[in-house]
Design a protein around this motif. Structure first.
Motif, PDB file in Angstrom:
ATOM      1  N   THR A   1      11.205  -9.718   8.834  1.00  0.00           N
ATOM      2  CA  THR A   1      11.946  -8.961   7.820  1.00  0.00           C
ATOM      3  C   THR A   1      11.961  -7.475   8.179  1.00  0.00           C
ATOM      4  OG1 THR A   1       9.954  -8.509   6.564  1.00  0.00           O
ATOM      5  CG2 THR A   1      11.152 -10.523   5.996  1.00  0.00           C
ATOM      6  N   THR A   2      12.751  -6.733   7.426  1.00  0.00           N
ATOM      7  CA  THR A   2      12.792  -5.289   7.626  1.00  0.00           C
ATOM      8  C   THR A   2      11.396  -4.693   7.413  1.00  0.00           C
ATOM      9  OG1 THR A   2      14.999  -5.390   6.716  1.00  0.00           O
ATOM     10  CG2 THR A   2      14.041  -3.210   6.923  1.00  0.00           C
ATOM     11  N   ALA A   3      10.693  -5.199   6.389  1.00  0.00           N
ATOM     12  CA  ALA A   3       9.349  -4.671   6.098  1.00  0.00           C
ATOM     13  C   ALA A   3       8.399  -4.910   7.276  1.00  0.00           C
ATOM     14  CB  ALA A   3       8.793  -5.320   4.839  1.00  0.00           C
ATOM     15  N   ASP A   4       8.565  -6.053   7.975  1.00  0.00           N
ATOM     16  CA  ASP A   4       7.703  -6.315   9.143  1.00  0.00           C
ATOM     17  C   ASP A   4       7.917  -5.249  10.216  1.00  0.00           C
ATOM     18  OD1 ASP A   4       6.649  -8.671   8.092  1.00  0.00           O
ATOM     19  OD2 ASP A   4       8.318  -9.864   8.874  1.00  0.00           O
ATOM     20  N   LEU A   5       9.130  -4.759  10.306  1.00  0.00           N
ATOM     21  CA  LEU A   5       9.422  -3.746  11.332  1.00  0.00           C
ATOM     22  C   LEU A   5       9.077  -2.336  10.856  1.00  0.00           C
ATOM     23  CD1 LEU A   5      12.938  -4.749  12.753  1.00  0.00           C
ATOM     24  CD2 LEU A   5      10.746  -4.881  13.917  1.00  0.00           C
ATOM     25  N   VAL A   6       9.423  -2.061   9.587  1.00  0.00           N
ATOM     26  CA  VAL A   6       9.349  -0.679   9.107  1.00  0.00           C
ATOM     27  C   VAL A   6       7.998  -0.360   8.459  1.00  0.00           C
ATOM     28  CG1 VAL A   6      10.382   0.967   7.487  1.00  0.00           C
ATOM     29  CG2 VAL A   6      11.842  -0.542   8.821  1.00  0.00           C
ATOM     30  N   GLY A   7       7.466  -1.306   7.687  1.00  0.00           N
ATOM     31  CA  GLY A   7       6.178  -1.082   7.035  1.00  0.00           C
ATOM     32  C   GLY A   7       6.202  -1.546   5.603  1.00  0.00           C
ATOM     33  N   ARG A   8       5.019  -1.564   4.987  1.00  0.00           N
ATOM     34  CA  ARG A   8       4.941  -2.027   3.598  1.00  0.00           C
ATOM     35  C   ARG A   8       3.730  -1.414   2.907  1.00  0.00           C
ATOM     36  NH1 ARG A   8       4.539  -6.891   6.431  1.00  0.00           N
ATOM     37  NH2 ARG A   8       6.304  -7.736   5.262  1.00  0.00           N
ATOM     38  N   PHE A   9       3.740  -1.489   1.565  1.00  0.00           N
ATOM     39  CA  PHE A   9       2.558  -1.084   0.807  1.00  0.00           C
ATOM     40  C   PHE A   9       1.579  -2.254   0.771  1.00  0.00           C
ATOM     41  CE2 PHE A   9       5.616   1.981  -0.930  1.00  0.00           C
ATOM     42  CZ  PHE A   9       4.863   3.140  -0.798  1.00  0.00           C
ATOM     43  N   LEU A  10       0.310  -1.976   1.061  1.00  0.00           N
ATOM     44  CA  LEU A  10      -0.714  -3.015   0.990  1.00  0.00           C
ATOM     45  C   LEU A  10      -1.792  -2.556   0.023  1.00  0.00           C
ATOM     46  CD1 LEU A  10      -1.174  -3.936   4.776  1.00  0.00           C
ATOM     47  CD2 LEU A  10       0.094  -5.218   3.046  1.00  0.00           C
ATOM     48  N   MET A  11      -2.485  -3.527  -0.577  1.00  0.00           N
ATOM     49  CA  MET A  11      -3.587  -3.187  -1.480  1.00  0.00           C
ATOM     50  C   MET A  11      -4.832  -2.887  -0.655  1.00  0.00           C
ATOM     51  SD  MET A  11      -2.805  -3.269  -4.650  1.00  0.00           S
ATOM     52  CE  MET A  11      -4.308  -3.565  -5.557  1.00  0.00           C
ATOM     53  N   LYS A  12      -5.455  -1.739  -0.952  1.00  0.00           N
ATOM     54  CA  LYS A  12      -6.711  -1.437  -0.268  1.00  0.00           C
ATOM     55  C   LYS A  12      -7.644  -0.759  -1.260  1.00  0.00           C
ATOM     56  CE  LYS A  12      -8.555   0.405   3.974  1.00  0.00           C
ATOM     57  NZ  LYS A  12      -8.482   1.515   4.897  1.00  0.00           N
ATOM     58  N   ASP A  13      -8.814  -1.362  -1.453  1.00  0.00           N
ATOM     59  CA  ASP A  13      -9.800  -0.847  -2.420  1.00  0.00           C
ATOM     60  C   ASP A  13      -9.141  -0.565  -3.778  1.00  0.00           C
ATOM     61  OD1 ASP A  13     -11.603  -0.920  -0.322  1.00  0.00           O
ATOM     62  OD2 ASP A  13     -11.162   1.145   0.279  1.00  0.00           O
ATOM     63  N   GLY A  14      -8.342  -1.507  -4.226  1.00  0.00           N
ATOM     64  CA  GLY A  14      -7.742  -1.383  -5.550  1.00  0.00           C
ATOM     65  C   GLY A  14      -6.552  -0.441  -5.617  1.00  0.00           C
TER      66      GLY A  14
END
Ligand code: ADP
Length: 269
Positions: free
Chosen positions: A72-85
């Motif tokens: 997907t576009t997100a796989d190429l460009v980036g995404r928000f991930l959860m880290k320490d809440g």
């Protein structure tokens, strides 16, 4: 954009690559002008190795993405991930390449979902910009950034063909299997096989490449010749090696398979 005068760091060990035509000159010229590059050709004919060699020569980092139909576009460009809440933005490989001024190689780009090619447009023309919708910003590509995509014209259905609007933004370099003596040299160099045996494998491959049948998904590539060579240097006979690495993987069709087995017998006696 002209980048001729930039002092990029130099790498000392270059991947082994034997030029086949003028592909190095075309790549270098396109790179210096900030143009995107399309590598066309069948699988296993040296496209990936060529990009590795050029990245080394030009002293740029190389970021490779193997495209697939879930990409997907997100796989190429980036995404928000959860880290320490908390949510944290993580750059995808394309964004990293744009920021670092790396060469970004999208292998088999037509496999990627259609919408992904849309983010490539402003990057692959004179704008050299990557819009990141999620962050509400547009990144200018750092000097040195170069988009390289590959595709295998023999593979895809009309539906999956590369969009005209994408291809017209690129300089194309056409690949095919190397000339017999060049391919022989590559097999010798990469597998350690002796030149005489390597020559026999190349002759077998050429004969297979001449077959016209629907039963063969792909013809014998340089990659499978190297694999056969690697098996042979382990002590298998050349016929056993070719059967396992060349004839068998190419087809599931019984008739075609028998035909290939016969060719192995004839060419490797
Ligand atoms: P593609 O990306 O086109 O599928 P690769 O670059 O992976 O193919 O090539 C397969 C293998 O064939 C490489 O790992 C390399 O060993 C060899 N090869 C093919 N062409 C060349 C070449 N011109 N010079 C050196 N090695 C080559």
């Amino acid at each position: 954009m002209n980048m001729t005068n930039r002092n990029f760091e130099q790498h000392t060990s270059f991947p082994f690559y034997v030029p086949v035509k003028n592909e190095k000159a075309v790549f270098r010229a396109a790179y210096q002008q900030g143009l995107s590059i399309l590598l066309k050709g069948p699988t296993g004919c040296g496209k990936t190795r060529f990009v590795e060699a050029m990245a080394s020569e030009l002293g740029r980092p190389l970021i490779t993405v193997s495209c697939h139909d879930d990409l997907t576009t997100a796989d190429l460009v980036g995404r928000f991930l959860m880290k320490d809440g908390a949510t944290e933005w993580v750059d995808g490989p394309l964004t990293r390449a744009v920021r670092e001024g790396a060469i970004c190689y999208l292998d088999e780009v037509v496999e990627a979902r259609k919408d992904t090619t849309v983010v490539l447009h402003p990057l692959s023309d004179y704008r050299r910009q990557l819009p990141i919708e999620r962050l509400g910003l547009t990144l200018d590509a750092a000097p040195g950034f170069c988009l390289v995509v590959s595709y295998n014209p023999g593979y895809q259905s009309v539906l999956k063909d590369l969009k005209d609007s994408t291809r017209q933004r690129m300089v194309a370099i056409e690949f095919d299997y190397p000339q017999p003596e060049v391919e022989q040299r590559i097999v010798v160099e990469e597998s350690g096989l002796d030149p005489e045996q390597a020559q026999k494998l190349v002759k077998l491959a050429q004969a297979i490449r001449r077959i016209e049948t629907g039963g063969l998904r792909e013809v014998a590539s340089t990659r499978v010749l190297i694999a056969a060579g690697l098996l042979a240097v382990q002590g298998l006979s050349l016929k056993e090696a070719a059967q396992a690495a060349i004839a068998c993987p190419l087809t599931d069709d019984v008739q075609v398979s028998n035909g290939l087995a016969k060719m192995v017998e004839v060419y490797l006696s």
